[in-house]
Design a protein around this motif. Structure first.
Motif, mmCIF file in Angstrom:
data_model
loop_
_atom_site.group_PDB
_atom_site.id
_atom_site.type_symbol
_atom_site.label_atom_id
_atom_site.label_comp_id
_atom_site.label_asym_id
_atom_site.label_seq_id
_atom_site.Cartn_x
_atom_site.Cartn_y
_atom_site.Cartn_z
ATOM 1 N N LEU A 14 -4.854 -0.403 7.010
ATOM 2 C CA LEU A 14 -3.491 -0.169 7.493
ATOM 3 C C LEU A 14 -3.449 0.999 8.465
ATOM 4 N N SER B 162 -1.547 4.151 0.163
ATOM 5 C CA SER B 162 -0.987 2.845 0.525
ATOM 6 C C SER B 162 -2.058 1.758 0.483
ATOM 7 N N ALA B 163 -3.262 2.087 0.924
ATOM 8 C CA ALA B 163 -4.346 1.100 0.894
ATOM 9 C C ALA B 163 -4.695 0.702 -0.533
ATOM 10 N N LYS C 9 -4.632 0.228 13.208
ATOM 11 C CA LYS C 9 -5.020 0.544 11.831
ATOM 12 C C LYS C 9 -6.103 1.611 11.826
ATOM 13 N N ASP D 219 -8.089 -6.957 7.535
ATOM 14 C CA ASP D 219 -7.402 -5.668 7.683
ATOM 15 C C ASP D 219 -8.404 -4.522 7.620
ATOM 16 N N SER E 124 -6.512 -6.496 -1.723
ATOM 17 C CA SER E 124 -6.352 -7.935 -1.863
ATOM 18 C C SER E 124 -7.674 -8.634 -1.594
ATOM 19 N N GLY F 196 -7.983 -9.183 2.049
ATOM 20 C CA GLY F 196 -7.833 -7.988 2.873
ATOM 21 C C GLY F 196 -9.008 -7.663 3.770
ATOM 22 N N ALA G 297 -8.513 -3.556 1.906
ATOM 23 C CA ALA G 297 -7.222 -3.284 2.544
ATOM 24 C C ALA G 297 -7.471 -2.476 3.804
ATOM 25 N N GLU H 187 -2.761 0.497 -2.954
ATOM 26 C CA GLU H 187 -1.690 -0.360 -3.464
ATOM 27 C C GLU H 187 -1.679 -1.716 -2.769
ATOM 28 N N SER H 188 -2.464 -1.863 -1.696
ATOM 29 C CA SER H 188 -2.456 -3.095 -0.899
ATOM 30 C C SER H 188 -3.736 -3.910 -1.049
#
Length: 408
Positions: free
Chosen positions: A27, A139-140, A36, A151, A145, A148, A25, A142-143
């Motif tokens: 962000l 936040s990362a 980011k 990102d 993937s 990812g 992830a 939870e993101s």
């Protein structure tokens, strides 16, 4: 289109293929104004790990903590990275912030603290904005993937103009093994690590000590053979995680397909190193310096680094000036013994000097070689059979502009 070598397959440029069991992830958390700035790379299972770190005596907290951790236990399960703040030269508070960065990540992922590595890059000497960083890590987490990777690649950048990624696949024990790498680096780039971060994830099953040895050897021939401006930074590192989920037999130097894996690993590292050099701050050209006819690889490497690091050579490349004397001068101050009266020099395909003296070469043809996106300089010492290649870039007006206002 995929590129196939005799042992490995290079996936298309820009392909973001995370190996089995990895998620990522990236962000914007507010450490930087817009782009980011927090990234997370996580393996489902503990992974064999290896690392190499800057030789600068001034070292950021993340460097010292990671190096200490890997020496005591060469396994990791997560890497958390922030850009925009180096957390270097920040004293005891910086050490505490680095530990908190690890602890926060470990708690969110339900992992032991010692299984988390950290990396920071950006401005030196500024306190880390921990509230923004911790929210970014939350936040990362939870993101995360399997998609990812891009990102994550974007989150580690500073003055870079583009992401730097590579994906390679190789068959080991009839199992498809994937290597995925990302890097950042544009300025403060010099051999013995640069202002660069590189992270490689692979699902190969490999012995940790063999992985560390391979990384060290590969680094000497790739990341430590690039230069942009002669500056070595405080935060540089390369970290590798190999989680074994390809289910091949454990790779060691005795494995019958060790060379295939090592070649794929070297290619991935070389590609990332070249992309860092190509993206040098203000650069317009990648410069490859090939030294051959040396008595040893070590001496060839020393000369190649001396040439590619010469400010006068770099500015001549920028100006497309076939000033081969600057190249020979850089060989002369490399500290490597050689015979000046035996040296041949080429700019691309145009030979400009033989036996240490200039030739009556075609100036326009030589200039055309210096106007290409990739400029190749070849030096033949005619002393032996060893050779080496170093990578760099030209030195332009924009380099000064970028670094004159980097902090402000």
């Amino acid at each position: 289109m995929m590129v196939k070598s005799t042992t490995y397959t290079v996936l298309p440029d820009g392909t973001i293929t995370l190996p089995r069991g990895f998620k990522a992830a990236g962000l914007h958390a507010g450490i930087k104004k817009k782009r980011k700035d927090v990234g997370l790379l996580v393996s489902e299972v503990p992974a064999a790990a290896a690392g190499v770190f800057t030789l600068n005596t001034v070292r950021a907290a993340c460097v010292t903590q990671n190096e200490r951790q890997l020496k005591s236990n060469p396994h990791l399960q997560a890497i958390v990275v922030n850009s925009g703040n180096a957390n270097a030269c920040t004293g005891r508070q910086g050490d505490a912030d680095a530990l908190e960065m690890r602890a926060c990540t470990a708690e969110l992922l339900n992992l032991p603290v010692e299984s988390v590595a950290i990396a920071s890059t950006g401005v030196i000497g500024m306190p880390m904005p921990m509230a923004a960083l911790k929210q970014g890590i939350t936040s990362a987490s939870e993101s995360l993937s399997e998609q990812g990777g891009l990102d994550f690649a974007e989150a580690i950048l500073t003055t870079d103009t583009c992401t730097k990624t590579v994906a390679v696949q190789v068959e080991i024990d009839s199992k498809l093994v994937t290597l995925f790498g990302v890097a950042k680096g544009s300025g403060m780039i010099h051999p013995n690590m640069a202002t660069m971060l590189a992270f490689v994830a692979t699902d190969a099953n490999i012995d940790p000590s063999a992985l560390q040895k391979l990384l060290g050897k590969t680094t000497d021939r790739t990341y430590n053979c690039i230069t942009v401006d002669g500056d070595t930074s405080t935060n540089d590192m390369v970290l590798v995680m190999a989680n074994g989920m390809a289910d091949n037999k454990t790779l060691t130097e005795d494995h019958p397909e060790w060379d295939s894996f090592a070649e794929a690993f070297h290619f991935a590292s070389e590609q990332l190193a070249k992309e860092i050099a190509r993206d040098g701050e203000g650069a317009t050209k990648l410069v490859e310096v090939l030294v051959k006819g040396a008595v040893s690889e070590l001496s060839a490497t020393g000369i190649a680094k001396s040439i590619v690091g010469s400010s006068l050579v770099k500015t001549a490349v920028f100006g497309a000036d076939a000033n081969w004397g600057r190249i020979l001068a850089a060989v002369g101050y490399s500290g490597v013994p050689f015979d000046p009266e035996r040296v041949d020099i080429w700019l691309g395909s145009v030979q400009v000097a033989a036996d240490g003296m200039g030739l009556a070469f075609d100036e326009e043809a030589a200039k055309s070689q210096l106007l290409t996106d990739t400029v190749t300089i070849t030096v033949d010492l005619k002393l032996g059979d060893a050779g080496a290649t170093a990578y760099g870039c030209d030195l332009t007006y924009d380099y000064v502009r970028i670094n004159a206002s980097y902090r402000t």
